[in-house]
Design a protein around this motif. Structure first.
Motif, PDB file in Angstrom:
ATOM      1  N   LYS A 186      49.059  63.306  42.219  1.00 20.37           N
ATOM      2  CA  LYS A 186      48.502  64.800  42.009  1.00 20.37           C
ATOM      3  C   LYS A 186      49.372  65.397  43.716  1.00 20.37           C
ATOM      4  O   LYS A 186      49.350  66.387  43.614  1.00 20.37           O
ATOM      5  N   SER A 187      48.980  64.975  45.367  1.00 21.46           N
ATOM      6  CA  SER A 187      48.999  65.008  46.186  1.00 21.46           C
ATOM      7  C   SER A 187      50.314  66.275  46.568  1.00 21.46           C
ATOM      8  O   SER A 187      51.043  66.630  47.146  1.00 21.46           O
ATOM      9  N   THR A 188      51.351  64.713  45.925  1.00 29.66           N
ATOM     10  CA  THR A 188      52.728  64.838  45.741  1.00 29.66           C
ATOM     11  C   THR A 188      53.487  66.011  45.163  1.00 29.66           C
ATOM     12  O   THR A 188      54.770  66.032  45.217  1.00 29.66           O
ATOM     13  N   GLU A 189      53.563  66.000  44.096  1.00 30.79           N
ATOM     14  CA  GLU A 189      53.125  66.846  42.709  1.00 30.79           C
ATOM     15  C   GLU A 189      53.669  68.491  43.616  1.00 30.79           C
ATOM     16  O   GLU A 189      53.180  68.374  44.073  1.00 30.79           O
ATOM     17  N   LYS A 193      47.253  60.239  44.565  1.00 30.40           N
ATOM     18  CA  LYS A 193      48.318  60.141  45.569  1.00 30.40           C
ATOM     19  C   LYS A 193      49.339  60.909  44.401  1.00 30.40           C
ATOM     20  O   LYS A 193      50.259  61.880  45.709  1.00 30.40           O
TER      21      LYS A 193
END
Lengths: 185, 148
Positions: free
Chosen positions: A182-185, A180
């Motif tokens: 990593k996908s919001t970075e 989670k």
């Protein structure tokens, strides 16, 4: 050729080596101390390792021992290798030493690397397994890139082990949260 | 003939090494660029496994057109492989203990149709979902898992 795409290998090749030109080369602006763009025979130039290596294979230059491996460093390592600041000298100390050793012809680089690595490795492992997160920052700044990789691997394995001991659900939660984040970075 | 051979050698050393140095620099630049593109492609390939076949916007704007194309083709290949196996290999990267999972919704998703019921995923609501359904929302950061 397996290291062609390897970024660490490319950065290792960028290390500076002092060379002495055996042949002259014209039309290149490498030598900053000469006024023309000719490099004279016998001039001492600082080149990156990839260039020096290729030129030496074609017998255009002769390599000297780089400053990271000179007598001072050797004495310091023999004294107390755990405290020697290798990163400021050469962040890829071991890799670079392995590449330089067959070219320069100094027989004592290999045993030097081995003894330095043996004593520092013990330090790295003990610090990684026992220290808290921010405690050993002083030690971290003097490690080379390879030692830093070892250190982080040891720390992450220690953290994973602790999570496993605490209980199963935490393990699953951590990996999903990792995705989670990593996908919001 | 001998003198001509000697002449060739001496003329070789003047400009030959200069040209050689330029050539080596070019080869070096090529290697750096190739390594950059290769490592980017590797990251893009791993994105499919981490985030799913649909990219969030903040990652998508950083990819070039060729890279987006690469991503879509790779995702399509993976999809066709999964449909031939009749198995979704991108879920359950961690072995699950429980087929159902409790989640709390973080962002507004709205009404979603799943299997045979429609659920309204309002913000801060808690649901008890099947793991495979929840996983795509968790990996995109829209839900979080509740333990205990």
């Amino acid at each position: 050729m397996a290291k062609y795409y390897d970024i660490d290998d490319i950065i290792t090749d960028e290390e500076i080596v002092a060379v002495i030109f055996q042949k002259s080369a014209s039309g290149v602006g490498i030598d900053p101390s000469s006024e023309t763009d000719c490099v004279e025979v016998g001039s001492k130039v600082e080149l990156p390792f990839w260039l020096a290596h290729e030129l030496q294979q074609r017998q255009a230059v002769s390599l000297n021992i780089p400053t990271s491996f000179n007598q001072n460093t050797r004495l310091e390592i023999q004294a107390d290798s755990a405290c020697v600041d290798l990163r400021s000298r050469c962040p890829f100390f071991y890799e670079f030493g392995c590449k330089i050793a067959p070219l320069v012809g100094a027989r004592n680089i290999g045993p030097l690397l081995l003894s330095a690595f043996k004593s520092r490795y013990k330090e790295v492992l003990t610090k990684a397994h026992t220290a808290a997160f921010t405690a050993a920052s002083k030690n971290l700044t003097i490690l080379t890139k390879e030692e830093t990789n070892l250190y982080e691997a040891a720390q992450s394995s220690m953290a994973a082990f602790k999570k496993w001991r605490m209980g199963g659900p935490r393990f699953q939660k951590a990996s999903i949260l990792g995705r989670k984040r990593k996908s919001t970075e | 003939m001998q003198e001509e051979g000697l002449d060739v050698q001496t003329t070789r050393s003047a400009d030959h090494y200069g040209a050689l140095i330029h050539h080596l620099s070019l080869v070096r630049n090529k290697r750096c660029l190739m390594a950059y593109v290769y490592n980017r492609a590797e990251t893009i390939r791993s994105l499919i496994w981490k985030v799913g076949p649909v990219l969030p916007q903040e990652i998508q704007e950083k990819l070039s057109h060729t890279e987006e194309d690469y991503f879509k083709k790779h995702a399509g290949t993976l999809q066709s492989y999964m449909s031939r196996l009749d198995l979704d290999v991108t879920v359950d990267m961690v072995p699950p203990k429980d087929p159902y999972i409790q989640v709390r919704v973080l962002d507004d998703i709205g009404v979603v149709l799943s299997d045979d019921k429609t659920t309204n995923f309002a913000r801060h609501s808690m649901h008890f979902l099947k793991r495979t359904d929840a996983e795509q929302f968790i990996s995109r950061g829209l839900m979080e898992e509740l333990t205990g």
